[in-house]
Design a protein around this motif. Sequence first.
Motif: not given
Length: 374
Positions: A59-74
């Motif tokens: 839902i926002t930029r985060q330092g996930t272990e999964w750098p290619a996980a998708p987002g929905i914030w922009d």
Amino acid sequence: MSLFTPLKLGDVTIQNRIAMSALTRNRSTETVPNDIMLKYYLQRARGGAGLIVTEGTLITRQGTEWPAAPGIWDKSQVAGWKKITDAVHEAGSKMYCQVWHLGRVSHPKAPEQIAAGVPVYAPSAISARGGKFRFLEGHPGYVTPTELPDPTVIIAQFKQAAVNAKEAGFDGVELHGANGYIVHQFLDSNSNKRTDQWGGSPENRARFALETLKALIEVFGHNVSIKLSPSGGYNDMGMPLQETIDTFGYLLREADKLGLSYVTLVRYSAGQDPEYEGVKRATNFDVVATLSPFLTKTHLFVNSGVTPAEAEELVSRGTAAGVFFGFNIIVHPDLGRRIKEGKPLDNVPDVHHLYGAEGVDPAIGYVDYKEAVY
């Protein structure tokens, strides 16, 4: 077969009770959904899944272990998802976006966390054990987060994510309340040591989940759901049995009043029961039998290790309204058709490419599984 009867979820009707679970696959292009993801979801829609839930979507930029996980914030992410939802709808399936905030299991040195310009926030300043950020030097694990000053800030981010998901054409949203991420962190007394209205009693620890659900309902009405893993120990979760029942029982009883489309309960899985300092973390009990009585009006979906035969039994007996499949739907894109037509589940998972690999064609182990001959 009971599995192939339609079911009304909120304001939409799914064609059958076979659902695709949220499954991290790590294939987006710098958090933006892409064409290979479109092919992946479309395969499974055409293959007979009545409901498809996206992989965890940030839902926002985060330092996930999964750098290619998708987002929905922009807007670029919204546009990418819109192509996918349109294709899934054309194939006859419905699609929910699983909205996801990692809380304490982000890393402050991950590029996306740095770009966000905020600390790693969590209910309390307590580090989870474990973690392995393979893309960071030294492969560090989890670190101590910053206590979230005002939880309503994150709730507002969930609501905006729902607004974006609606623009992207999703039929609803599923709140990720499982597997040790932020909602689960608020629920668990080992990760939540707050002394304000957001911590302490089961009622206070459940407040974040319930207030987030209410915010999502303001956007999607009854097309809102939540996924919970009460027995899971993943990401250093787990309370004593009675405290687990008290906490999740209260949450489910209150969530049942909100008019959700469904609740998913994840059963105990040995794969979600990590060992820390020689001790297993999970609370192993019959999640469905123990907690389903707290739901009197809301559809229940069951997840984790369910076979097609067991799925039919769960639905035909009325124990569950539907079933989520994970690994089986990864390796059998035509899972729904296979079950309906009695075809064997004979594909072997490519575990080496489950989450992709740098420099490797993202299609491998993702969209190259064979369908049965019909």
